[in-house]
Structures are given as C-alpha cells and as structure tokens.
Write an enzyme that holds these catalytic residues in place. Structure first.
Site, short mmCIF file in Angstrom:
data_model
loop_
_atom_site.label_atom_id
_atom_site.label_comp_id
_atom_site.label_asym_id
_atom_site.label_seq_id
_atom_site.Cartn_x
_atom_site.Cartn_y
_atom_site.Cartn_z
N PRO A 78 57.97 50.12 11.82
CA PRO A 78 58.84 49.57 12.86
C PRO A 78 58.11 49.33 14.17
O PRO A 78 58.62 48.65 15.05
CB PRO A 78 59.93 50.65 13.03
CG PRO A 78 59.34 51.89 12.49
CD PRO A 78 58.28 51.52 11.50
N GLY A 136 51.39 45.01 10.16
CA GLY A 136 50.12 44.34 10.42
C GLY A 136 49.05 44.80 9.45
O GLY A 136 49.33 45.51 8.47
N ASP A 137 47.82 44.42 9.75
CA ASP A 137 46.70 44.79 8.88
C ASP A 137 46.49 46.30 8.84
O ASP A 137 45.98 46.84 7.86
CB ASP A 137 45.41 44.10 9.37
CG ASP A 137 45.41 42.61 9.05
OD1 ASP A 137 46.15 42.20 8.13
OD2 ASP A 137 44.68 41.87 9.72
N1 LIG Z 1 56.24 54.77 13.27
C1 LIG Z 1 55.04 54.62 13.83
N2 LIG Z 1 54.84 54.99 15.11
C2 LIG Z 1 53.65 54.84 15.69
N3 LIG Z 1 52.57 54.31 15.08
C3 LIG Z 1 52.71 53.91 13.82
C4 LIG Z 1 53.95 54.05 13.14
N4 LIG Z 1 53.79 53.57 11.88
C5 LIG Z 1 52.51 53.17 11.80
N5 LIG Z 1 51.86 53.36 12.95
C6 LIG Z 1 50.47 53.04 13.30
O1 LIG Z 1 50.42 51.71 13.82
C7 LIG Z 1 49.18 51.13 13.41
C8 LIG Z 1 49.25 49.62 13.46
O2 LIG Z 1 50.17 49.20 12.56
P1 LIG Z 1 50.28 47.69 12.08
O3 LIG Z 1 48.98 47.20 11.64
O4 LIG Z 1 51.41 47.62 11.14
O5 LIG Z 1 50.74 46.99 13.44
P2 LIG Z 1 50.04 46.02 14.42
O6 LIG Z 1 50.66 46.20 15.72
O7 LIG Z 1 50.11 44.69 13.88
O8 LIG Z 1 48.57 46.43 14.45
P3 LIG Z 1 47.28 45.65 14.00
O9 LIG Z 1 46.72 45.16 15.26
O10 LIG Z 1 46.49 46.72 13.32
O11 LIG Z 1 47.63 44.55 13.07
C9 LIG Z 1 48.97 51.69 12.03
O12 LIG Z 1 47.64 51.77 11.72
C10 LIG Z 1 49.60 53.07 12.09
O13 LIG Z 1 48.63 54.06 12.27
#
Ligand SMILES: Nc1ncnc2c1ncn2[C@@H]1O[C@H](COP(=O)(O)OP(=O)(O)OP(=O)(O)O)[C@@H](O)[C@H]1O
Length: 428
Positions: A78, A136-137
C-alpha cells in the site's frame, strides 16, 4: 451473479465450454476459499471467486487456460509509489483477474520486509500458479529474495512472479514485458504464459550475504542517491529520486573503486581489441589484464581489472527502460533479460561536469559514445569501494549496506526466474 443467472448465460456458450463451466461451477458452488497461507498473513483477506465468468471475458485469448482456476497469492504494497496501489488493484485490476480465472488471496504488506517473509514462508502448494506483486520493483525484489531464501528454493524459484505496476518505477515489467499500466498488466496475466528471466546474485563476499535481483545493481552516485532518497519517501513519493539526485549532485563526492570483471567471451575482452575501438585514456595505469593467453592463441577466461575514480557502475540484467519520464532512455541497450550475461557499464572519472554530460547523453541514449563510458558484456563482476567511498550498493531499488571494506560480487543464474505473462510481441 447468482448461479441461476449463470445457468441462463451459459446456454449461449458452445457445448465444450459449457462442460468446462459445469466442472468449475460445481467446484466453486462449494464456496471454496483459499485458506491462509501462513501464520504471518495477518492482513490477508479471503476471496470467493465466481470463476465461471472467465470464459465469457476472454474467449479469444488462446493462451488462457480457459475455465482453469489459477491460484495465486497477491502481495500488495500500500506504500508503493503515490500510495495508489490499493486503488489500482481493487478498482482496476482485481475484477479482471477474477474474471479470467484467478483465485486470489490478497495480502497487504504491513512493513518493509513483509513481502520477503511472506514469500519465504508461504505454503507453495496453495498457490501453484504464482505470486502477483502489486507495487514497484522493490516489492518484486523482496518476493524474489523470499523465494530464494527458502530451504526448497529450487522449487520456489520456478514459481512465476506476476507484476501489477503501481510503484515509483516499474522498470522490470516495462522493459521485459512491455507493460506500463496496471490494466495492460492484468490482461497480459490473464492471457497466461511465462517469460523466463535470468536472476543475478550480489554477494557481499566477507559477510557471505547474498541478495538476488532481476534488474540491475549499481554503485557510486546512483547508490548514494538511493540511500538519500529514502529520507524523502514519505513526502515526495516517486519525486524523491529527483530531489535526492539534485542534492547529491550539488555535494558530489569522489567515488573510488577497484573493479574486476570476467568478459562474456575472450573475444569481447576490450583489452584484446585494437586500441582504436575504444578510447580508454582515462583509465589508470593500474588497469591490467589478468589471466592466460596461451601460446597456441587460445584465450582463457581472463579477469580484467579497472581501478580509479568512477561516477557510477551499473551491472544490468536487462536494458533497463525507466517506466516514468518524457524520454525513453535505456542504460544498457544490448542487455536482454534472458541472454545469460550481465551488462557492465563503467562511468569513469569524477566531477559534476562529467556527471551532467553523462546524464544528458543518457537521456538521448548517447551515453555509450562518451569516451569515459565503458560498456562490456560480462559473466561476473567484483567491485571493491576504496577509501571513504560509499560502500553500499543498490539492487532493483533496494539498498544493501556494506560495512568496512565491503567487496561485492555479481554473478548470474541464467534463466532461473519466471515472470507471469509474455511480452505482447512474443504472442504474435
Ligand atoms: N507497508 C509498508 N510500509 C512501509 N514500507 C513498505 C511496506 N511494504 C513494503 N515496503 C517497502 O517499500 C519498498 C518499496 O516498495 P515498492 O517497490 O513496491 O514501491 P516504490 O515506491 O515503487 O519503490 P521503488 O522505487 O523500489 O519502485 C519495498 O522494498 C519495501 O521494503
């Protein structure tokens, strides 16, 4: 939809499909649920799925196992991107996946690392058709590492990973499957099939810690930006990289590394090519070739060493096309996700001017023409930060922190991973 209305609908379908529907309906009218897959699924929710709808929705998709139930675990972050993954999944994607026969158990991550724990503890027999990541990744990377951290990792790694892009950047699914938006991703998942993908391992040699990735690992400026960007995640979302990049650019340190790499084949070893092919005046005098060139002309695997200042080092598993941005630059144009090799890009030197030129050239895909950029296909790379250089590295958007004199080794597990879905081009 009631069972009764379904009976009316199905009379319109061919007899063969009706039989398949009857089989599935009898299964689902028992109101089967996918049970919790582990004790850790605290935020999971159960779903009942009117699976018989599948045949109505995608009747022309030859790759879909029509009428077949596909049991998957959905892991939704989320916190991804603009924190819109809930909206993306529940409003745009969930119904489409249900309609195409996915029986899903959805788990929302509650903290960083949760997806990894889920993937490492889930009962795989309950989700034989894969794990779908919504985010995301980074979340995909956690799932990959969870699967590979299991005792039964050889079985686990064959479990396909699906991706519904909802993160800051979804370079993996965009580059490999050519999908940028969640609805297209759902359609590709619905169509079925897999895409094999090389997995790479980044090992912190001294600590014996290994982290796996599917996209790229990087060192120097970009790893520094990744670390700094975490401070802005809450307030800036995906724009955190821009803010961190600007700040780091203004206070750019010098990065010094020692890099050893094993070229893919001796023929591609730049040291063995005529000097005119690549200008390497910037390389330090210490650069040397280790390994054997036999008198009979046979060339053995030969490690090449580079030492000195580097603005950045990228080890790419695919050509890495960012899903966001006006232009569509790729960092490693020759890299393919299943070519059994890693693509190493060394950005030699230091200073803001060189970095700025590299960034501009990269936007225009001209960065490989710069005389201080070296590009080579490799089997393995070892990277040692020297002095006060940032000793961490980024892997698929995750920061790995090293301690003391960390040495990182990148190697490949060719074709070990599987992504759910096929590139739309591959279906033709
Ligand atoms: N509920 C949560 N609360 C906080 N952090 C989380 C939660 N779930 C996952 N994460 C962390 O958030 C990180 C990033 O997640 P994700 O890749 O889905 O999002 P993003 O914002 O697109 O980041 P990225 O730049 O890596 O693509 C994950 O590696 C994970 O460690």
């Amino acid at each position: 939809m009631s069972l009764q209305s379904f009976r009316v609908d199905q009379t319109l379908l061919p007899r063969k499909l009706r039989r398949s529907i009857q089989r599935n309906t009898s299964f689902f009218t028992q109101r089967k649920f996918v049970p919790h897959c582990s004790t850790d699924l605290s935020t999971s929710c159960r779903e009942e799925v009117p699976n018989y709808l599948a045949v109505n929705v995608l009747p022309d998709q030859s790759n879909t196992r029509q009428g077949a139930v596909r049991k998957v675990l959905v892991i939704l972050n989320p916190n991804s991107g603009f924190r819109s993954s809930r909206d993306v999944f529940y409003k745009k994607v969930q119904s489409k996946l249900k309609l195409s026969g996915f029986l899903m158990e959805v788990v929302e991550t509650a903290y960083a690392g949760h997806a990894k724990i889920l993937a490492s503890t889930v009962d795989l027999s309950k989700f034989p058709d894969g794990i779908i990541c919504v985010g995301g990744d980074g979340i995909v990377n956690e799932v990959l590492n969870g699967l590979l951290g299991r005792d039964d990792f050889e079985v686990a790694i064959r479990l396909p990973i699906g991706i519904i892009p909802a993160g800051s950047d979804n370079s993996l699914v965009w580059t490999v499957l050519g999908i940028k938006d969640p609805v297209s991703a759902a359609i590709v998942l619905a169509k079925g099939g897999f895409t094999p993908i090389d997995v790479f391992a980044v090992k912190w040699i001294k600590a014996g810690v290994t982290h796996f990735g599917l996209t790229a690992s990087y060192y120097g400026f970009v790893a520094d930006v990744l670390e700094l960007s975490e401070n802005f995640r809450l307030h800036l979302g995906p724009f955190r990289y821009v803010a961190a990049g600007l700040l780091k650019f203004l206070s750019l340190p010098q990065y010094r590394f020692e890099v050893d790499y094993l070229p893919l084949s001796p023929g591609t070893n730049p040291e063995l090519k005529p000097l005119t092919e690549k200008c390497h005046e910037q390389l330090s005098d210490d650069d040397k070739l280790r390994g054997g060139i036999h008198l009979d002309g046979r060339i053995e695997d030969s490690w090449v060493t580079r030492k000195g200042e580097f603005l950045g080092i990228f080890v790419c598993n695919h050509f890495c096309k960012p899903a966001r941005g006006l232009l569509s630059p790729v960092i490693a144009p020759k890299a393919q996700h299943d070519d059994g090799s890693l693509d190493l890009i060394l950005v030699h030197g230091s200073g803001r001017l060189k970095l700025f030129c590299f960034f501009v050239a990269y936007q225009l895909c001209w960065h490989l023409l710069l005389p201080y950029v070296e590009y080579v296909k490799v089997k393995q790379v070892k990277i040692r930060p020297v002095g006060n250089t940032h000793n961490g590295c980024g892997v698929d958007g995750e920061l790995l922190r090293g301690e003391g004199k960390a040495e990182w080794q990148c190697s490949l597990l060719p074709g070990q991973g599987r992504l759910l879905g096929r590139h739309p081009g591959a279906l033709k």
